[in-house]
Scaffold this active site. Sequence first.
Site, PDB file in Angstrom:
ATOM      1  N   CYS A  58       0.810  -1.218   0.000  1.00  0.00           N
ATOM      2  CA  CYS A  58       0.000   0.000   0.000  1.00  0.00           C
ATOM      3  C   CYS A  58       0.844   1.268   0.000  1.00  0.00           C
ATOM      4  O   CYS A  58       0.303   2.371  -0.093  1.00  0.00           O
ATOM      5  CB  CYS A  58      -0.955  -0.012   1.192  1.00  0.00           C
ATOM      6  SG  CYS A  58      -2.314  -1.166   0.977  1.00  0.00           S
ATOM      7  N   LYS A  86       0.396   3.611  -3.065  1.00  0.00           N
ATOM      8  CA  LYS A  86      -0.756   4.492  -3.250  1.00  0.00           C
ATOM      9  C   LYS A  86      -0.327   5.899  -3.654  1.00  0.00           C
ATOM     10  O   LYS A  86       0.710   6.397  -3.221  1.00  0.00           O
ATOM     11  CB  LYS A  86      -1.554   4.593  -1.946  1.00  0.00           C
ATOM     12  CG  LYS A  86      -2.609   3.520  -1.755  1.00  0.00           C
ATOM     13  CD  LYS A  86      -3.479   3.863  -0.547  1.00  0.00           C
ATOM     14  CE  LYS A  86      -4.634   2.896  -0.400  1.00  0.00           C
ATOM     15  NZ  LYS A  86      -5.504   3.266   0.740  1.00  0.00           N
ATOM     16  N   THR A 119     -16.949  10.181   0.508  1.00  0.00           N
ATOM     17  CA  THR A 119     -16.368  10.125   1.854  1.00  0.00           C
ATOM     18  C   THR A 119     -14.997   9.461   1.879  1.00  0.00           C
ATOM     19  O   THR A 119     -14.486   9.151   2.957  1.00  0.00           O
ATOM     20  CB  THR A 119     -17.296   9.358   2.815  1.00  0.00           C
ATOM     21  OG1 THR A 119     -17.564   8.053   2.276  1.00  0.00           O
ATOM     22  CG2 THR A 119     -18.600  10.104   3.010  1.00  0.00           C
ATOM     23  N   ASP A 165     -14.231   6.519   1.234  1.00  0.00           N
ATOM     24  CA  ASP A 165     -14.452   5.306   2.008  1.00  0.00           C
ATOM     25  C   ASP A 165     -13.726   4.111   1.405  1.00  0.00           C
ATOM     26  O   ASP A 165     -13.066   4.209   0.370  1.00  0.00           O
ATOM     27  CB  ASP A 165     -15.952   5.015   2.124  1.00  0.00           C
ATOM     28  CG  ASP A 165     -16.378   4.808   3.562  1.00  0.00           C
ATOM     29  OD1 ASP A 165     -15.739   3.989   4.250  1.00  0.00           O
ATOM     30  OD2 ASP A 165     -17.331   5.467   4.001  1.00  0.00           O
ATOM     31  N   ASP A 166     -13.882   2.947   2.043  1.00  0.00           N
ATOM     32  CA  ASP A 166     -13.117   1.763   1.675  1.00  0.00           C
ATOM     33  C   ASP A 166     -13.683   1.033   0.460  1.00  0.00           C
ATOM     34  O   ASP A 166     -12.950   0.318  -0.223  1.00  0.00           O
ATOM     35  CB  ASP A 166     -13.070   0.797   2.860  1.00  0.00           C
ATOM     36  CG  ASP A 166     -12.407   1.432   4.075  1.00  0.00           C
ATOM     37  OD1 ASP A 166     -11.205   1.712   3.994  1.00  0.00           O
ATOM     38  OD2 ASP A 166     -13.103   1.672   5.077  1.00  0.00           O
ATOM     39  N   ASP A 202     -11.348  -4.488   2.603  1.00  0.00           N
ATOM     40  CA  ASP A 202     -12.251  -3.360   2.366  1.00  0.00           C
ATOM     41  C   ASP A 202     -13.719  -3.766   2.448  1.00  0.00           C
ATOM     42  O   ASP A 202     -14.577  -2.951   2.785  1.00  0.00           O
ATOM     43  CB  ASP A 202     -11.958  -2.726   1.008  1.00  0.00           C
ATOM     44  CG  ASP A 202     -10.686  -1.897   1.016  1.00  0.00           C
ATOM     45  OD1 ASP A 202     -10.253  -1.504   2.107  1.00  0.00           O
ATOM     46  OD2 ASP A 202     -10.126  -1.655  -0.064  1.00  0.00           O
ATOM     47  N   GLY A 217     -11.341 -12.971 -13.659  1.00  0.00           N
ATOM     48  CA  GLY A 217     -10.326 -11.942 -13.501  1.00  0.00           C
ATOM     49  C   GLY A 217      -9.790 -11.468 -14.833  1.00  0.00           C
ATOM     50  O   GLY A 217     -10.384 -11.708 -15.885  1.00  0.00           O
ATOM     51  N   HIS A 218      -8.653 -10.816 -14.781  1.00  0.00           N
ATOM     52  CA  HIS A 218      -8.030 -10.281 -15.995  1.00  0.00           C
ATOM     53  C   HIS A 218      -6.522 -10.270 -15.793  1.00  0.00           C
ATOM     54  O   HIS A 218      -6.034 -10.008 -14.686  1.00  0.00           O
ATOM     55  CB  HIS A 218      -8.537  -8.863 -16.270  1.00  0.00           C
ATOM     56  CG  HIS A 218      -8.027  -8.281 -17.561  1.00  0.00           C
ATOM     57  ND1 HIS A 218      -8.291  -8.847 -18.784  1.00  0.00           N
ATOM     58  CD2 HIS A 218      -7.235  -7.206 -17.800  1.00  0.00           C
ATOM     59  CE1 HIS A 218      -7.717  -8.126 -19.738  1.00  0.00           C
ATOM     60  NE2 HIS A 218      -7.060  -7.130 -19.161  1.00  0.00           N
ATOM     61  N   ASP A 268     -10.501   0.755   7.551  1.00  0.00           N
ATOM     62  CA  ASP A 268      -9.273   0.021   7.833  1.00  0.00           C
ATOM     63  C   ASP A 268      -8.080   0.920   7.538  1.00  0.00           C
ATOM     64  O   ASP A 268      -8.147   1.824   6.714  1.00  0.00           O
ATOM     65  CB  ASP A 268      -9.192  -1.308   7.071  1.00  0.00           C
ATOM     66  CG  ASP A 268      -9.206  -1.152   5.563  1.00  0.00           C
ATOM     67  OD1 ASP A 268      -9.515  -0.052   5.063  1.00  0.00           O
ATOM     68  OD2 ASP A 268      -8.910  -2.145   4.861  1.00  0.00           O
TER      69      ASP A 268
END
Length: 354
Positions: free
Chosen positions: A21, A24, A52, A54-55, A95, A143-144, A231
């Site tokens: 992370c 980011k 907001t 948010d997650d 999340d 998925g990809h 989180d």
Amino acid sequence: MKVLDQPAEPRLTSLSHGGGCGCKLAPGVLSEILKGTASMPIPKELLVGIETADDAAVYQLNEDQALVATTDFFMPIVDDPHDFGRIAATNAISDVYAMGGRPIMALALVGMPINKLSVRTIGRILEGGASVCRAAGIPIAGGHSIDSVEAIYGLVALGLVHPKHVKRNADAQPGDLLVLGKPVGVGVMCAALKQGRLDDAGYAQMLTTTTKLNTPGPDLAGLLGVHALTDVTGFGLAGHALEMALGARCEVRLDWSAVPLLSGVRALAAQGFITGASGRNWAGYGSEVALPTAFTAEDKALLTDPQTSGGLLVACAPCALDEVLAVFRRHEFEHASVIGTIAATSGTPRLLVT
């Protein structure tokens, strides 16, 4: 005939400019990029969108169900392929838990430098992610994949939550207590690992915390006294606590001495094992954080340390604290601790560290 030795594969972390992370975008950069999207039309069924920070997004399906949708992926945080897959998958599913949801399925996102990594190594990354999904009781339903310059792995994670149990990060109330579910310091440990200075015990500790699913989320969301939930990930404890303060227009008061830390991380930070993301985090929101005069450089680094697959941060009424801690203990989160309070403010919302 002599068989030529195959060249050794590179360390996974050597293929990434930043891991976990810590990859980011800085909070200020992200805010600038997203500011033009707020004018888009929002259907009434969208209970949680980007407003907001948010997650995850939450979309109401009917009176009893809302869909929680999120995605998370990043570059290697460790060199072991199976461990990398486990960490990335745990982080992505978190999340869903942070919104109070229960995961139902996932889609894999895979970008790999196929000219540098073997099929076996890539397969081990995917198997690591699949093992976490099995532990969460969900399938990887698709998925990809692409050929990428850097190794990238993550999930689209989907879950379900009752609309009345959705917990945003913006709904904390004055008088609430702040509870953190996992200790802090993952980014510092990753920085030490990348430089070959993290010992086996430190690696085991980091792996344990980053692969522990945040399963208390749905049970916490069902408690009447729990008002806000998020989180702690790439923006560090300071950044995610500040998001809570801004969303609720309150002041978050953080007792730094009560914040649980991974064993040995303060010493590692003092030795200079600090991620670049920590500095970017501070540059993005430091003006909204008040620190005590004696706050050390290593404590500041830990306060802003990017957490990969970090713990749940809960704002709850004091009367609900025993239930909140009981939920954490039931799910074997022994480090869960009260780390602060939420206070009303007539001024600009901020994070006050004491």
